[in-house]
Design a protein around this motif. Structure first.
Motif, PDB file in Angstrom:
ATOM      1  N   GLN A   1      36.341  47.382  39.751  1.00  0.00           N
ATOM      2  CA  GLN A   1      35.529  48.486  40.143  1.00  0.00           C
ATOM      3  C   GLN A   1      35.716  48.332  41.871  1.00  0.00           C
ATOM      4  OE1 GLN A   1      33.616  50.704  38.577  1.00  0.00           O
ATOM      5  NE2 GLN A   1      34.398  49.607  36.725  1.00  0.00           N
ATOM      6  N   ARG A   2      35.376  49.453  42.459  1.00  0.00           N
ATOM      7  CA  ARG A   2      35.545  49.349  43.985  1.00  0.00           C
ATOM      8  C   ARG A   2      34.701  48.260  44.445  1.00  0.00           C
ATOM      9  NH1 ARG A   2      35.246  54.640  48.059  1.00  0.00           N
ATOM     10  NH2 ARG A   2      35.634  53.421  49.912  1.00  0.00           N
ATOM     11  N   GLY A   3      35.469  47.611  45.546  1.00  0.00           N
ATOM     12  CA  GLY A   3      34.659  46.563  46.293  1.00  0.00           C
ATOM     13  C   GLY A   3      34.535  45.153  45.414  1.00  0.00           C
ATOM     14  N   GLN A   4      34.932  45.379  44.285  1.00  0.00           N
ATOM     15  CA  GLN A   4      35.267  43.952  43.492  1.00  0.00           C
ATOM     16  C   GLN A   4      35.952  42.954  43.978  1.00  0.00           C
ATOM     17  OE1 GLN A   4      35.599  44.622  39.137  1.00  0.00           O
ATOM     18  NE2 GLN A   4      36.465  42.341  38.862  1.00  0.00           N
ATOM     19  N   ILE A   5      35.809  41.724  43.923  1.00  0.00           N
ATOM     20  CA  ILE A   5      36.464  40.758  44.327  1.00  0.00           C
ATOM     21  C   ILE A   5      37.717  40.384  43.220  1.00  0.00           C
ATOM     22  CG2 ILE A   5      36.849  38.162  45.164  1.00  0.00           C
ATOM     23  CD1 ILE A   5      34.028  38.322  46.221  1.00  0.00           C
ATOM     24  N   ILE A   6      38.770  40.442  43.840  1.00  0.00           N
ATOM     25  CA  ILE A   6      40.194  40.580  43.086  1.00  0.00           C
ATOM     26  C   ILE A   6      40.977  39.316  43.358  1.00  0.00           C
ATOM     27  CG2 ILE A   6      40.394  43.006  42.604  1.00  0.00           C
ATOM     28  CD1 ILE A   6      42.590  42.921  44.648  1.00  0.00           C
ATOM     29  N   GLY A   7      40.768  38.615  44.439  1.00  0.00           N
ATOM     30  CA  GLY A   7      41.402  37.415  44.888  1.00  0.00           C
ATOM     31  C   GLY A   7      40.962  36.889  46.117  1.00  0.00           C
TER      32      GLY A   7
ATOM     33  N   THR B   1      47.448  50.494  44.118  1.00  0.00           N
ATOM     34  CA  THR B   1      47.371  49.688  45.357  1.00  0.00           C
ATOM     35  C   THR B   1      48.016  48.518  45.127  1.00  0.00           C
ATOM     36  OG1 THR B   1      45.113  49.085  45.043  1.00  0.00           O
ATOM     37  CG2 THR B   1      45.569  50.870  46.566  1.00  0.00           C
ATOM     38  N   ILE B   2      48.463  47.718  46.152  1.00  0.00           N
ATOM     39  CA  ILE B   2      49.249  46.247  45.975  1.00  0.00           C
ATOM     40  C   ILE B   2      48.847  45.269  47.217  1.00  0.00           C
ATOM     41  CG2 ILE B   2      51.422  45.067  46.138  1.00  0.00           C
ATOM     42  CD1 ILE B   2      51.615  48.848  45.725  1.00  0.00           C
ATOM     43  N   TYR B   3      48.179  44.340  46.618  1.00  0.00           N
ATOM     44  CA  TYR B   3      47.773  43.035  47.642  1.00  0.00           C
ATOM     45  C   TYR B   3      48.490  41.995  47.541  1.00  0.00           C
ATOM     46  CZ  TYR B   3      43.911  46.600  46.586  1.00  0.00           C
ATOM     47  OH  TYR B   3      43.099  47.674  46.253  1.00  0.00           O
ATOM     48  N   GLU B   4      49.043  41.429  48.732  1.00  0.00           N
ATOM     49  CA  GLU B   4      49.608  40.087  48.824  1.00  0.00           C
ATOM     50  C   GLU B   4      49.747  39.793  50.060  1.00  0.00           C
ATOM     51  OE1 GLU B   4      54.007  40.013  49.273  1.00  0.00           O
ATOM     52  OE2 GLU B   4      53.949  42.288  48.504  1.00  0.00           O
ATOM     53  N   PRO B   5      49.784  38.202  50.260  1.00  0.00           N
ATOM     54  CA  PRO B   5      49.666  37.121  49.177  1.00  0.00           C
ATOM     55  C   PRO B   5      48.475  36.630  48.901  1.00  0.00           C
ATOM     56  CG  PRO B   5      49.955  36.013  51.222  1.00  0.00           C
ATOM     57  CD  PRO B   5      49.866  37.572  51.552  1.00  0.00           C
ATOM     58  N   ILE B   6      47.801  36.932  47.733  1.00  0.00           N
ATOM     59  CA  ILE B   6      46.531  36.516  47.454  1.00  0.00           C
ATOM     60  C   ILE B   6      46.862  35.596  46.142  1.00  0.00           C
ATOM     61  CG2 ILE B   6      45.710  38.610  48.108  1.00  0.00           C
ATOM     62  CD1 ILE B   6      45.060  39.554  45.566  1.00  0.00           C
ATOM     63  N   THR B   7      45.817  34.919  45.828  1.00  0.00           N
ATOM     64  CA  THR B   7      45.452  34.208  44.748  1.00  0.00           C
ATOM     65  C   THR B   7      44.632  35.049  43.726  1.00  0.00           C
ATOM     66  OG1 THR B   7      45.423  31.823  45.699  1.00  0.00           O
ATOM     67  CG2 THR B   7      44.557  31.898  43.400  1.00  0.00           C
ATOM     68  N   PRO B   8      45.239  35.469  42.504  1.00  0.00           N
ATOM     69  CA  PRO B   8      44.436  36.596  41.824  1.00  0.00           C
ATOM     70  C   PRO B   8      43.106  35.886  41.087  1.00  0.00           C
ATOM     71  CG  PRO B   8      46.766  36.366  41.030  1.00  0.00           C
ATOM     72  CD  PRO B   8      46.654  35.381  42.093  1.00  0.00           C
ATOM     73  N   LEU B   9      42.232  36.615  41.139  1.00  0.00           N
ATOM     74  CA  LEU B   9      40.990  36.229  40.271  1.00  0.00           C
ATOM     75  C   LEU B   9      40.651  37.184  39.274  1.00  0.00           C
ATOM     76  CD1 LEU B   9      38.458  35.265  43.322  1.00  0.00           C
ATOM     77  CD2 LEU B   9      39.841  33.749  41.847  1.00  0.00           C
ATOM     78  N   VAL B  10      41.703  37.848  39.056  1.00  0.00           N
ATOM     79  CA  VAL B  10      41.628  38.908  37.874  1.00  0.00           C
ATOM     80  C   VAL B  10      42.766  38.635  36.943  1.00  0.00           C
ATOM     81  CG1 VAL B  10      40.231  40.678  39.202  1.00  0.00           C
ATOM     82  CG2 VAL B  10      42.826  40.852  39.689  1.00  0.00           C
ATOM     83  N   GLU B  11      42.939  39.362  35.786  1.00  0.00           N
ATOM     84  CA  GLU B  11      44.017  39.422  35.266  1.00  0.00           C
ATOM     85  C   GLU B  11      44.475  40.732  34.685  1.00  0.00           C
ATOM     86  OE1 GLU B  11      42.431  37.543  31.479  1.00  0.00           O
ATOM     87  OE2 GLU B  11      42.425  35.670  32.579  1.00  0.00           O
TER      88      GLU B  11
ATOM     89  N   PRO C   1      52.562  35.853  45.529  1.00  0.00           N
ATOM     90  CA  PRO C   1      51.471  36.032  44.474  1.00  0.00           C
ATOM     91  C   PRO C   1      50.826  37.325  44.880  1.00  0.00           C
ATOM     92  CG  PRO C   1      50.899  34.227  46.156  1.00  0.00           C
ATOM     93  CD  PRO C   1      52.413  34.779  46.217  1.00  0.00           C
ATOM     94  N   LEU C   2      50.630  38.415  44.140  1.00  0.00           N
ATOM     95  CA  LEU C   2      50.032  39.444  44.364  1.00  0.00           C
ATOM     96  C   LEU C   2      49.398  40.066  43.102  1.00  0.00           C
ATOM     97  CD1 LEU C   2      52.338  41.772  43.040  1.00  0.00           C
ATOM     98  CD2 LEU C   2      53.763  40.991  44.482  1.00  0.00           C
ATOM     99  N   VAL C   3      48.662  41.184  43.514  1.00  0.00           N
ATOM    100  CA  VAL C   3      47.913  41.877  42.465  1.00  0.00           C
ATOM    101  C   VAL C   3      48.087  43.362  42.741  1.00  0.00           C
ATOM    102  CG1 VAL C   3      45.673  42.837  41.566  1.00  0.00           C
ATOM    103  CG2 VAL C   3      46.128  40.206  42.362  1.00  0.00           C
TER     104      VAL C   3
END
Length: 131
Positions: free
Chosen positions: A78-84, A62-72, A42-44
């Protein structure tokens, strides 16, 4: 304690005191181009647009893994926003590890960046060299 290390072309961030539910924040403003699972990961992915760090006409991702996404997909962030939230227990990591990569372009016309270049400031820790 959070430990940062460069693994190939991505940064591995190890957090040894929170076993789960650790928030992942966007490195910069951009548009989510992917939020889901690739094979079993799972990634964003966030498109940050043109950047002086990438070739002219290309975008920084930028790629973030493994995360449970909280975005679509297509969501503005925005910078600093929680994405997962980071997931624990994946192969090659004991505890909690966030793999964070930076790249430009698509397909064969692409390249990876050292994600350390995206960090404005970071507390400095010096470790003694051990042979």
């Amino acid at each position: 304690e959070i430990r940062l290390s460069l693994v190939g072309s991505e940064m591995c961030i190890r957090d040894s005191f929170e076993p789960h539910e650790e928030a992942v924040h966007a490195a910069g403003a951009g548009i989510v181009t992917f939020a889901g699972v690739v094979v079993d990961r799972p990634l964003v992915v966030i498109d940050h647009g043109p950047s002086p760090l990438v070739p002219t006409g290309e975008h920084l991702f930028t790629i973030y893994e493994p995360i449970t996404p909280l975005v679509e997909k297509n969501q503005q962030v925005q910078r600093g926003q929680i994405i997962g939230t980071v997931l624990a227990g994946h192969a090659g990591c004991t505890g909690v590890c966030l793999h964070w990569g930076a790249r430009w372009g698509h397909g064969h016309n692409s390249g990876y960046l050292n994600p350390w270049l995206l960090i404005d400031s970071l507390p400095l820790s010096l470790l003694r060299w051990v042979d």
